[in-house]
Design an enzyme around this catalytic site. Structure first.
Site, mmCIF file in Angstrom:
data_model
loop_
_atom_site.group_PDB
_atom_site.id
_atom_site.type_symbol
_atom_site.label_atom_id
_atom_site.label_comp_id
_atom_site.label_asym_id
_atom_site.label_seq_id
_atom_site.Cartn_x
_atom_site.Cartn_y
_atom_site.Cartn_z
ATOM 1 N N GLU A 119 41.894 42.520 -16.918
ATOM 2 C CA GLU A 119 42.305 43.986 -16.445
ATOM 3 C C GLU A 119 43.808 43.883 -15.987
ATOM 4 O O GLU A 119 43.931 44.471 -14.950
ATOM 5 C CB GLU A 119 41.444 44.705 -15.665
ATOM 6 C CG GLU A 119 41.596 46.239 -15.538
ATOM 7 C CD GLU A 119 40.567 46.701 -14.876
ATOM 8 O OE1 GLU A 119 39.350 46.811 -15.215
ATOM 9 O OE2 GLU A 119 40.665 47.353 -13.666
ATOM 10 N N ARG A 157 42.979 46.649 -20.545
ATOM 11 C CA ARG A 157 41.704 46.996 -20.105
ATOM 12 C C ARG A 157 41.665 48.235 -19.326
ATOM 13 O O ARG A 157 40.493 48.628 -18.795
ATOM 14 C CB ARG A 157 41.097 45.762 -19.733
ATOM 15 C CG ARG A 157 39.424 45.984 -19.202
ATOM 16 C CD ARG A 157 39.046 44.636 -18.782
ATOM 17 N NE ARG A 157 37.411 44.687 -18.367
ATOM 18 C CZ ARG A 157 36.614 43.829 -18.343
ATOM 19 N NH1 ARG A 157 37.039 42.735 -18.499
ATOM 20 N NH2 ARG A 157 35.272 44.065 -18.084
ATOM 21 N N HIS A 179 26.838 58.259 -12.963
ATOM 22 C CA HIS A 179 28.113 57.695 -13.190
ATOM 23 C C HIS A 179 28.597 58.219 -14.614
ATOM 24 O O HIS A 179 29.779 58.981 -14.784
ATOM 25 C CB HIS A 179 28.124 56.149 -13.314
ATOM 26 C CG HIS A 179 29.254 55.658 -13.511
ATOM 27 N ND1 HIS A 179 30.664 55.639 -12.904
ATOM 28 C CD2 HIS A 179 29.821 55.001 -14.698
ATOM 29 C CE1 HIS A 179 31.642 55.115 -13.322
ATOM 30 N NE2 HIS A 179 31.129 54.838 -14.667
ATOM 31 N N ARG A 232 28.122 26.951 -8.343
ATOM 32 C CA ARG A 232 29.255 26.967 -9.342
ATOM 33 C C ARG A 232 29.361 27.510 -10.519
ATOM 34 O O ARG A 232 30.272 27.426 -11.266
ATOM 35 C CB ARG A 232 30.050 25.466 -9.056
ATOM 36 C CG ARG A 232 30.254 25.206 -7.656
ATOM 37 C CD ARG A 232 31.516 24.219 -7.476
ATOM 38 N NE ARG A 232 31.580 23.746 -6.200
ATOM 39 C CZ ARG A 232 31.076 22.464 -5.672
ATOM 40 N NH1 ARG A 232 30.463 21.516 -6.468
ATOM 41 N NH2 ARG A 232 31.447 22.199 -4.417
ATOM 42 N N LYS A 287 32.378 41.954 -15.858
ATOM 43 C CA LYS A 287 32.702 42.371 -14.658
ATOM 44 C C LYS A 287 31.187 42.113 -13.946
ATOM 45 O O LYS A 287 30.107 42.646 -14.103
ATOM 46 C CB LYS A 287 33.140 43.893 -14.472
ATOM 47 C CG LYS A 287 34.578 44.021 -14.686
ATOM 48 C CD LYS A 287 34.940 45.305 -14.231
ATOM 49 C CE LYS A 287 36.489 45.489 -14.946
ATOM 50 N NZ LYS A 287 37.022 46.902 -14.495
ATOM 51 N N GLU A 325 30.272 57.916 -21.550
ATOM 52 C CA GLU A 325 30.974 56.714 -21.797
ATOM 53 C C GLU A 325 31.365 56.625 -23.441
ATOM 54 O O GLU A 325 32.462 55.907 -23.660
ATOM 55 C CB GLU A 325 30.437 55.493 -21.139
ATOM 56 C CG GLU A 325 30.138 55.278 -19.733
ATOM 57 C CD GLU A 325 31.536 54.877 -18.960
ATOM 58 O OE1 GLU A 325 32.542 54.664 -19.740
ATOM 59 O OE2 GLU A 325 31.594 54.885 -17.730
ATOM 60 N N HIS A 352 34.921 58.848 -10.243
ATOM 61 C CA HIS A 352 34.547 58.138 -9.100
ATOM 62 C C HIS A 352 34.634 59.101 -7.533
ATOM 63 O O HIS A 352 33.775 58.849 -6.551
ATOM 64 C CB HIS A 352 35.333 56.849 -8.522
ATOM 65 C CG HIS A 352 35.085 55.661 -9.624
ATOM 66 N ND1 HIS A 352 35.984 54.680 -9.762
ATOM 67 C CD2 HIS A 352 34.072 55.277 -10.088
ATOM 68 C CE1 HIS A 352 35.506 53.926 -10.657
ATOM 69 N NE2 HIS A 352 34.107 54.418 -10.867
ATOM 70 N N ASN A 391 39.325 52.786 -17.781
ATOM 71 C CA ASN A 391 38.904 53.740 -16.656
ATOM 72 C C ASN A 391 39.263 55.295 -16.733
ATOM 73 O O ASN A 391 39.420 55.903 -15.945
ATOM 74 C CB ASN A 391 39.717 53.065 -15.489
ATOM 75 C CG ASN A 391 39.357 51.700 -15.033
ATOM 76 O OD1 ASN A 391 38.238 51.515 -15.011
ATOM 77 N ND2 ASN A 391 39.976 50.666 -14.416
ATOM 78 N N LYS A 432 34.894 48.155 -27.062
ATOM 79 C CA LYS A 432 34.995 47.539 -25.752
ATOM 80 C C LYS A 432 35.533 45.862 -25.786
ATOM 81 O O LYS A 432 36.112 45.389 -25.136
ATOM 82 C CB LYS A 432 33.612 47.583 -24.969
ATOM 83 C CG LYS A 432 33.753 46.866 -23.654
ATOM 84 C CD LYS A 432 33.528 47.387 -22.352
ATOM 85 C CE LYS A 432 33.740 46.719 -21.161
ATOM 86 N NZ LYS A 432 32.998 47.072 -19.974
ATOM 87 N N HIS A 464 37.869 57.883 -14.736
ATOM 88 C CA HIS A 464 37.140 57.230 -13.493
ATOM 89 C C HIS A 464 37.606 57.590 -12.158
ATOM 90 O O HIS A 464 36.919 57.697 -11.170
ATOM 91 C CB HIS A 464 36.990 55.649 -13.883
ATOM 92 C CG HIS A 464 35.848 55.394 -14.900
ATOM 93 N ND1 HIS A 464 36.062 55.787 -16.251
ATOM 94 C CD2 HIS A 464 34.958 54.689 -14.799
ATOM 95 C CE1 HIS A 464 34.942 55.025 -16.810
ATOM 96 N NE2 HIS A 464 34.277 54.359 -15.951
HETATM 97 N N1 GLY Z 1 33.848 49.135 -17.192
HETATM 98 C C1 GLY Z 1 35.120 49.092 -17.059
HETATM 99 C C2 GLY Z 1 35.549 47.569 -17.500
HETATM 100 O O1 GLY Z 1 34.407 46.905 -17.923
HETATM 101 O O2 GLY Z 1 36.598 47.253 -17.464
#
Ligand code: GLY
Length: 356
Positions: free
Chosen positions: A234, A238, A262, A121, A143, A185, A249, A242, A224, A245
């Protein structure tokens, strides 16, 4: 050592940046060592490069520590690998007090973070990114996730690390192309948040062999951290991370994973998104030029000819989970970004001409 905080109440943590950090890690991690079992999750080549020395150093400093390696690439993000790691951790005697150190790039951080989020958990984990992309992006913000046959990152959690430890000197062991991709990035942060930084990065790219990674990593991480502190889940700001992206993507999926990095795909995606922003009168032609000339200063691979219609199914895929609406990130002046649902498919297709 340069340090700053991601501010998330009782889930706040620090990002620490120091060249040569890996050699001093016992000192840095000592305050977190209460005699619990530690597991390094990494990859075999990274263990060979610096992981075994790191492990030895921690053992010498009274850390009860073992390691688990993952296969290279996306193969590591499978349910089978996840389940193998959990079994191995149980065999190593891990319990609710154990801690994980993710030593690697985005894949290692995603899998290791997800294991940490779900093992008994939830246990503590530390991010120790080894690629530029992971240093400036994926190691921060919590993430985590793995893939299933229906798609990437469909199983996962937002689960924050206990600390992010960045050693820019680790980049010295990376292939140049890998590092350049990560700069994509870094450009993104300037474009969406800080025009002065974008212009600075553009000038640094004129002499890429002397690119000041420490400074670039510091500013990128700070941006960031600020965005994640404002919107961990997000639901709003946030999303601007993207930028580039949606098309990035789509390029990755169309060309096949492993065929384009990427960060490279994001760099191409940002060119198209810049074009779209100008067509929507959100940025001037001069601003578009600033963005394009920065990206063009980055050594990127030659793209094969892209047939716009081939990309469309992948772009539409990005609508999933958003009730059929594509939330497209555009620039609203350089150094400021927003999402809009007003970008139609025709404009996206038109923008692809900046790639050919
Ligand atoms: N890579 C984008 C984020 O962490 O929101």
């Amino acid at each position: 050592m340069k340090s700053f905080q991601v501010n998330l109440g009782n889930r706040s943590y620090s990002i620490d940046i120091m060249p040569g950090m890996i050699k001093k890690c016992p000192l840095v991690l000592n305050e977190h060592n209460n005699g619990q079992k530690w597991i390094i999750i990494s990859q075999h080549n990274l263990m060979e490069f610096f992981g075994f020395d790191f492990l030895k150093e921690l053992k010498n400093n009274k850390f009860d520590i073992d390691f688990i390696t993952l296969p290279n690439g996306e193969a590591a993000k499978s349910i089978n690998e996840y389940s193998r790691i959990i079994s191995q951790m149980i065999e190593y005697g891990c319990d609710r007090k154990s801690s994980i150190i993710c030593l690697g790039g985005g894949v290692v951080g995603d899998v290791g973070g997800f294991v940490a989020s779900s093992f008994m958990r939830g246990i503590d984990y530390f991010q120790m990114p080894t690629t530029l992309l992971a240093m400036v992006d994926s190691s921060i913000g919590g993430k985590t996730g793995i893939n299933v046959s229906q798609g990437k990152n469909l199983v996962g959690a937002i689960y924050q690390p206990k600390r992010v430890l960045i050693d820019p000197a680790l980049l010295e062991s990376l292939p140049k192309e890998e590092v350049n991709a990560g700069i994509g990035e870094i450009i993104k942060y300037g474009a969406i948040w800080d025009k002065k930084f974008l212009v600075e990065v553009r000038s640094w790219l004129n002499d890429i062999n002397n690119f000041p990674f420490d400074r670039a990593i510091y500013t990128s991480c700070k941006i960031k951290a600020q965005i994640v502190s404002e919107d961990e889940n997000e639901n709003g700001i946030r999303r601007i991370l993207n930028f580039g992206h949606t098309i990035g993507h789509a390029l990755e999926s169309h060309l096949g994973y492993g065929k384009i990095r990427h960060g490279e795909a994001v760099a191409f995606g940002m060119k198209c998104s810049g074009y779209i922003s100008e067509r929507l009168n959100l940025i001037t032609k001069d601003e578009l030029l600033t963005l394009l000339s920065t990206i063009d200063n980055l050594p990127l691979p030659q793209l094969p000819h892209i047939n716009a219609n081939d990309l469309l199914p992948f772009i539409k895929n990005d609508k999933k989970g958003e009730k059929g609406k594509l939330n497209f990130v555009v620039l609203d002046n350089i150094g400021n970004a927003k999402t809009t649902t007003k970008v139609d498919e025709d404009l996206i297709l038109e923008s692809l001409k900046v790639l050919n």
